[in-house]
Scaffold this motif. Structure first.
Motif, PDB file in Angstrom:
ATOM      1  N   TRP A  97       0.906  -1.236  -0.002  1.00  0.00           N
ATOM      2  CA  TRP A  97      -0.008   0.168  -0.092  1.00  0.00           C
ATOM      3  C   TRP A  97       0.761   1.196  -0.202  1.00  0.00           C
ATOM      4  CZ3 TRP A  97      -0.747   4.115   3.572  1.00  0.00           C
ATOM      5  CH2 TRP A  97      -1.830   4.655   2.976  1.00  0.00           C
ATOM      6  N   PRO A  98       1.915   1.440   0.876  1.00  0.00           N
ATOM      7  CA  PRO A  98       2.731   2.634   0.996  1.00  0.00           C
ATOM      8  C   PRO A  98       3.412   2.802  -0.414  1.00  0.00           C
ATOM      9  CG  PRO A  98       3.032   1.243   2.911  1.00  0.00           C
ATOM     10  CD  PRO A  98       2.179   0.565   2.094  1.00  0.00           C
ATOM     11  N   VAL A  99       3.753   1.773  -0.923  1.00  0.00           N
ATOM     12  CA  VAL A  99       4.637   1.904  -2.054  1.00  0.00           C
ATOM     13  C   VAL A  99       3.637   2.341  -3.408  1.00  0.00           C
ATOM     14  CG1 VAL A  99       5.917   0.676  -4.010  1.00  0.00           C
ATOM     15  CG2 VAL A  99       6.373   0.441  -1.701  1.00  0.00           C
ATOM     16  N   ASP A 100       2.632   1.686  -3.521  1.00  0.00           N
ATOM     17  CA  ASP A 100       1.502   2.165  -4.427  1.00  0.00           C
ATOM     18  C   ASP A 100       1.108   3.671  -4.165  1.00  0.00           C
ATOM     19  OD1 ASP A 100      -0.787   1.958  -6.333  1.00  0.00           O
ATOM     20  OD2 ASP A 100      -2.034   2.322  -4.405  1.00  0.00           O
ATOM     21  N   LYS A 101       1.135   4.018  -3.215  1.00  0.00           N
ATOM     22  CA  LYS A 101       0.750   5.713  -2.919  1.00  0.00           C
ATOM     23  C   LYS A 101       1.920   6.610  -3.210  1.00  0.00           C
ATOM     24  CE  LYS A 101      -3.269   4.923  -1.420  1.00  0.00           C
ATOM     25  NZ  LYS A 101      -4.105   4.653  -2.655  1.00  0.00           N
ATOM     26  N   VAL A 102       3.212   6.198  -3.000  1.00  0.00           N
ATOM     27  CA  VAL A 102       4.473   6.945  -3.418  1.00  0.00           C
ATOM     28  C   VAL A 102       4.392   6.894  -4.860  1.00  0.00           C
ATOM     29  CG1 VAL A 102       6.848   6.839  -3.344  1.00  0.00           C
ATOM     30  CG2 VAL A 102       5.647   6.739  -1.124  1.00  0.00           C
ATOM     31  N   VAL A 103       4.530   5.715  -5.672  1.00  0.00           N
ATOM     32  CA  VAL A 103       4.563   5.609  -7.026  1.00  0.00           C
ATOM     33  C   VAL A 103       3.344   6.240  -7.670  1.00  0.00           C
ATOM     34  CG1 VAL A 103       4.539   4.012  -9.093  1.00  0.00           C
ATOM     35  CG2 VAL A 103       5.891   3.350  -6.995  1.00  0.00           C
ATOM     36  N   GLY A 104       2.222   6.216  -6.992  1.00  0.00           N
ATOM     37  CA  GLY A 104       1.055   6.972  -7.644  1.00  0.00           C
ATOM     38  C   GLY A 104       1.183   8.552  -7.594  1.00  0.00           C
ATOM     39  N   PHE A 105       1.968   8.836  -6.397  1.00  0.00           N
ATOM     40  CA  PHE A 105       2.124  10.399  -6.267  1.00  0.00           C
ATOM     41  C   PHE A 105       3.190  10.893  -7.145  1.00  0.00           C
ATOM     42  CE2 PHE A 105       4.345  13.882  -4.190  1.00  0.00           C
ATOM     43  CZ  PHE A 105       3.343  14.758  -4.048  1.00  0.00           C
ATOM     44  N   TRP A 106       3.999   9.893  -7.283  1.00  0.00           N
ATOM     45  CA  TRP A 106       5.465  10.260  -8.271  1.00  0.00           C
ATOM     46  C   TRP A 106       4.951  10.607  -9.878  1.00  0.00           C
ATOM     47  CZ3 TRP A 106      10.367  11.784  -6.652  1.00  0.00           C
ATOM     48  CH2 TRP A 106      11.183  11.972  -7.670  1.00  0.00           C
ATOM     49  N   PHE A 107       3.980   9.699 -10.254  1.00  0.00           N
ATOM     50  CA  PHE A 107       3.735   9.666 -11.571  1.00  0.00           C
ATOM     51  C   PHE A 107       2.478  10.114 -11.759  1.00  0.00           C
ATOM     52  CE2 PHE A 107       7.289   6.623 -11.523  1.00  0.00           C
ATOM     53  CZ  PHE A 107       7.942   7.118 -12.428  1.00  0.00           C
ATOM     54  N   SER A 108       1.572  10.737 -10.758  1.00  0.00           N
ATOM     55  CA  SER A 108       0.207  10.876 -11.130  1.00  0.00           C
ATOM     56  C   SER A 108      -0.769  10.085 -11.380  1.00  0.00           C
ATOM     57  CB  SER A 108       0.050  12.463 -11.866  1.00  0.00           C
ATOM     58  OG  SER A 108       0.700  13.396 -11.119  1.00  0.00           O
ATOM     59  N   SER A 109      -0.451   8.955 -10.751  1.00  0.00           N
ATOM     60  CA  SER A 109      -1.246   7.644 -11.452  1.00  0.00           C
ATOM     61  C   SER A 109      -1.976   7.054 -10.207  1.00  0.00           C
ATOM     62  CB  SER A 109      -0.121   6.580 -11.779  1.00  0.00           C
ATOM     63  OG  SER A 109      -0.933   5.390 -11.957  1.00  0.00           O
ATOM     64  N   SER A 110      -3.300   6.647 -10.473  1.00  0.00           N
ATOM     65  CA  SER A 110      -4.201   6.149  -9.462  1.00  0.00           C
ATOM     66  C   SER A 110      -4.161   4.709  -9.578  1.00  0.00           C
ATOM     67  CB  SER A 110      -5.426   6.720  -9.588  1.00  0.00           C
ATOM     68  OG  SER A 110      -6.443   6.308  -8.830  1.00  0.00           O
ATOM     69  N   GLY A 111      -3.584   4.056  -8.655  1.00  0.00           N
ATOM     70  CA  GLY A 111      -3.465   2.602  -8.573  1.00  0.00           C
ATOM     71  C   GLY A 111      -4.944   1.895  -8.114  1.00  0.00           C
ATOM     72  N   THR A 112      -5.398   1.031  -8.546  1.00  0.00           N
ATOM     73  CA  THR A 112      -6.525   0.320  -8.020  1.00  0.00           C
ATOM     74  C   THR A 112      -6.100  -1.150  -7.377  1.00  0.00           C
ATOM     75  OG1 THR A 112      -7.257  -0.395 -10.082  1.00  0.00           O
ATOM     76  CG2 THR A 112      -8.257   1.649  -9.212  1.00  0.00           C
ATOM     77  N   PHE A 113      -6.741  -1.595  -6.485  1.00  0.00           N
ATOM     78  CA  PHE A 113      -6.278  -3.042  -5.795  1.00  0.00           C
ATOM     79  C   PHE A 113      -7.110  -3.808  -6.578  1.00  0.00           C
ATOM     80  CE2 PHE A 113      -6.140  -6.442  -2.877  1.00  0.00           C
ATOM     81  CZ  PHE A 113      -4.985  -6.582  -2.751  1.00  0.00           C
ATOM     82  N   ALA A 114      -6.539  -4.936  -7.260  1.00  0.00           N
ATOM     83  CA  ALA A 114      -7.376  -6.105  -7.665  1.00  0.00           C
ATOM     84  C   ALA A 114      -7.120  -7.159  -6.900  1.00  0.00           C
ATOM     85  CB  ALA A 114      -6.919  -6.228  -9.223  1.00  0.00           C
ATOM     86  N   GLU A 115      -8.085  -7.808  -6.514  1.00  0.00           N
ATOM     87  CA  GLU A 115      -7.827  -9.081  -5.503  1.00  0.00           C
ATOM     88  C   GLU A 115      -7.128 -10.101  -6.043  1.00  0.00           C
ATOM     89  OE1 GLU A 115     -11.002 -11.917  -2.806  1.00  0.00           O
ATOM     90  OE2 GLU A 115     -11.442  -9.919  -3.081  1.00  0.00           O
ATOM     91  N   GLY A 116      -6.109 -10.880  -5.321  1.00  0.00           N
ATOM     92  CA  GLY A 116      -5.224 -11.648  -6.020  1.00  0.00           C
ATOM     93  C   GLY A 116      -4.067 -11.275  -6.829  1.00  0.00           C
ATOM     94  N   VAL A 117      -4.167 -10.050  -7.224  1.00  0.00           N
ATOM     95  CA  VAL A 117      -3.444  -9.512  -8.131  1.00  0.00           C
ATOM     96  C   VAL A 117      -2.287  -8.516  -7.571  1.00  0.00           C
ATOM     97  CG1 VAL A 117      -3.030  -8.240 -10.391  1.00  0.00           C
ATOM     98  CG2 VAL A 117      -4.840  -9.939 -10.082  1.00  0.00           C
ATOM     99  N   GLY A 118      -2.965  -7.320  -7.090  1.00  0.00           N
ATOM    100  CA  GLY A 118      -2.153  -6.448  -6.458  1.00  0.00           C
ATOM    101  C   GLY A 118      -2.617  -4.839  -6.934  1.00  0.00           C
TER     102      GLY A 118
END
Length: 182
Positions: free
Chosen positions: A42-63
């Protein structure tokens, strides 16, 4: 004599508990679904999303999916091996420091390794994506090798620098308290 034997026994106990934690956590990661590794992802998703202005969505069983970046931050991207390595390094340097208040050693080591993993893993993913964008590596036949190499360089750099600065702080502490520097 009794006090030095007690200190040695305590150090051996700390090392044994640390190695047991390492083995149990490693096993737990191997059998856990990606959802259980959210404390690393989760924290990595938030940092990467912030850095690249990208919104990550969690997919169960995938990431965490980032379609605009063409990446998935999955279980294999969790940094669990780095987390364990950092935990052992911080713990062993703490044991070597022989500081009072060792009851805080494990919580400090866990928190320190989690924060370090969060920063290192985010840096690894951001570095790779920037390399990929800068040199247009998406179609390179060596993309997997470059991805692995980026991870090795970033993780090793973080471990070496952290170990160096922690070791320096241990030495400074021992010099200030007039302990024997080994």
């Amino acid at each position: 004599v009794f006090q030095s034997s007690f200190i040695m026994l305590r150090k051996i106990l700390y090392i044994g508990v640390s190695l047991l934690f390492f083995l149990l956590f490693r096993y737990w990661v191997s059998i856990s679904p990606v959802e259980r590794l959210d404390f690393l992802l989760w924290p990595v998703d938030k940092v990467v999303g912030f850095w690249f202005s990208s919104s990550g969505t969690f997919a169960e069983g995938v990431g965490y999916l980032h379609p605009d970046l063409h990446i998935v931050i999955s279980k294999s991207c969790s940094g669990s091996n780095f987390f364990l390595t950092a935990f052992l390094m911080i713990t062993f340097l703490g044991i070597q420091a022989n500081r009072p208040g060792k009851g805080l050693l494990f919580p400090f080591s866990l928190l320190g390794s989690w924060l370090l993993t969060w920063v290192a893993n985010s840096s690894r993913i951001i570095s790779f994506l920037m390399l990929q964008r800068t040199f247009l590596l998406s179609s390179s036949p060596y993309i997997d090798t470059i991805h692995t190499f980026t991870g090795v360089v970033v993780y090793l750099t973080f471990l070496v620098l952290t170990g160096y600065f922690l070791r320096i702080s241990v030495l400074k502490y021992k010099i200030q308290t007039h302990e024997k520097v080994a």
